[in-house]
Design a protein around this motif. Structure first.
Motif, PDB file in Angstrom:
ATOM      1  N   PHE A  89      36.662  67.072  31.716  1.00 39.86           N
ATOM      2  CA  PHE A  89      35.731  66.023  31.312  1.00 39.86           C
ATOM      3  C   PHE A  89      34.725  65.816  32.432  1.00 39.86           C
ATOM      4  N   GLU A  90      33.461  66.070  32.130  1.00 38.53           N
ATOM      5  CA  GLU A  90      32.394  65.967  33.125  1.00 38.53           C
ATOM      6  C   GLU A  90      32.740  66.714  34.423  1.00 38.53           C
ATOM      7  N   GLY A  91      33.241  67.931  34.268  1.00 39.57           N
ATOM      8  CA  GLY A  91      33.501  68.784  35.416  1.00 39.57           C
ATOM      9  C   GLY A  91      34.803  68.532  36.143  1.00 39.57           C
ATOM     10  N   ARG A  92      35.639  67.628  35.652  1.00 39.28           N
ATOM     11  CA  ARG A  92      36.921  67.332  36.298  1.00 39.28           C
ATOM     12  C   ARG A  92      38.066  67.655  35.347  1.00 39.28           C
ATOM     13  N   ASP A  93      39.033  68.398  35.844  1.00 42.77           N
ATOM     14  CA  ASP A  93      40.220  68.709  35.059  1.00 42.77           C
ATOM     15  C   ASP A  93      41.149  67.499  35.100  1.00 42.77           C
TER      16      ASP A  93
END
Length: 335
Positions: A89-93
């Motif tokens: 989500f938005e570049g974060r796992d």
């Protein structure tokens, strides 16, 4: 559909247009038995699915009851813990986030539940229900929160004076509006809508769907919309993913997949959509047999036991989701 994990932390490189990227998501529920309650099997609710949700779009998930749609939605928000896989989500796992880190992220990811009766605490007033997430996340003082609650009630089509009433004083459609207001309280970017209109009358369904579309335009929301009503999915979704027995069968733009489905399961599913004009006839595809148990799913393609075009390879090798044509993904050896 691509995502690359950065070795340093939980940062992941993805297409900037993609808000949510799910890769090889698996969720098994253990089955306990015997004298010592040992794990004797697993319910394979979600078995390795992948999909993307772009910013500002509505991605619909559709399939028969028990196919894993709701489990997928709750795993995406980590309301239930995934067995394995990657949820970016938005570049974060988010699978790798601690509980503390996840709590901060919850402001940007919310859910609207299926049951407008069971999802609201009957002992709390409407104002308390909507204000609760603001209190949990320490947003504003009491006056600012009360002002926000009144604004949200008016945004979803209710009146500010409803703030002191209790859930039992409202109809099903009004309760769902309250649930939507609660989901919007923290100004999220992603809303998982878990069959939000299936418990409502048909006339009320259209009102709630129109409200959700208006709110999407006003607040720039992104929806993961889960439903088994095919016409509902077609009305609200930009793209559609079709699930069967915990697997993703097909993904495409809504207009494309309804006009020309590629997977045999999708063809059969969409052939059941009623046509309001009695002069128009559609060939109904009747599948043979029953849906296999997710406790003991068939080997190879999960659909091969009911598929009219299945061959020997389908029994031993599970087809991977591949791009059959631009933007149209299908998990079938022959499509």
């Amino acid at each position: 559909m691509s995502a690359v994990l950065d070795n340093h932390e939980s940062e992941v490189q993805v297409d900037p247009e993609v808000l949510l990227s799910v890769r090889n998501l698996v969720k098994y529920f253990p089955i306990s038995g015997g004298l010592f309650s040992r794990t004797v099997g697993n319910v394979k609710a979600v078995d390795g699915i992948s999909f993307d949700v772009k910013r500002g779009e509505t991605m619909g998930l559709v399939g028969e009851s028990g196919c894993g749609k709701t489990t997928t939605g709750r795993a995406v928000l980590r309301l239930i813990e995934p067995t394995s896989g990657q949820i970016v989500f938005e570049g974060r796992d988010i699978v790798k986030l601690s509980k503390r880190e996840l709590r901060g992220l919850r402001r940007e990811m919310q859910i609207v539940f299926q049951d407008p009766f069971g999802s609201l605490n009957p002992r709390m007033s409407v104002g308390e229900i909507i204000e609760e997430p603001l209190i949990i996340h320490h947003i504003g003082n009491s006056q600012e929160r009360q002002k926000r609650v009144r604004e949200l009630l008016e945004v979803v089509g209710l009146a500010a004076y409803h703030i002191r009433r209790y859930p039992h004083e409202f109809s099903g459609g009004q309760r769902q509006r309250i649930g939507i207001a609660r989901a919007l309280a923290l100004r999220p970017k992603l809303v998982v809508a878990d069959e939000p209109v299936s418990a409502l009358d048909v006339s009320i369904q259209s009102q709630i769907l129109n409200l959700m579309e208006d709110l999407q335009r006003e607040f720039g929301l992104t929806y993961l919309f889960i439903a088994h009503g095919l016409n509902v999915i077609r009305h609200i979704s930009k793209r559609v993913g079709v699930m069967y027995l915990g697997s993703m069968m097909e993904i495409a733009d809504a207009d494309v997949i309804y006009r020309r489905p590629l997977h045999p399961y999708t063809e059969a599913l969409f052939s059941a959509i009623p046509i309001p004009d009695p002069a128009i006839r559609r060939d109904r595809i009747i599948l043979q047999g029953d849906v296999p148990s997710p406790v003991n799913p068939p080997s190879g393609c999960p659909f091969h036991t009911r598929c009219p075009i299945a061959q020997d390879i389908c029994k031993v090798e599970k087809p991977q989701l591949h791009e059959s044509e631009p933007g149209h993904w299908v998990a079938c050896h022959f499509r």
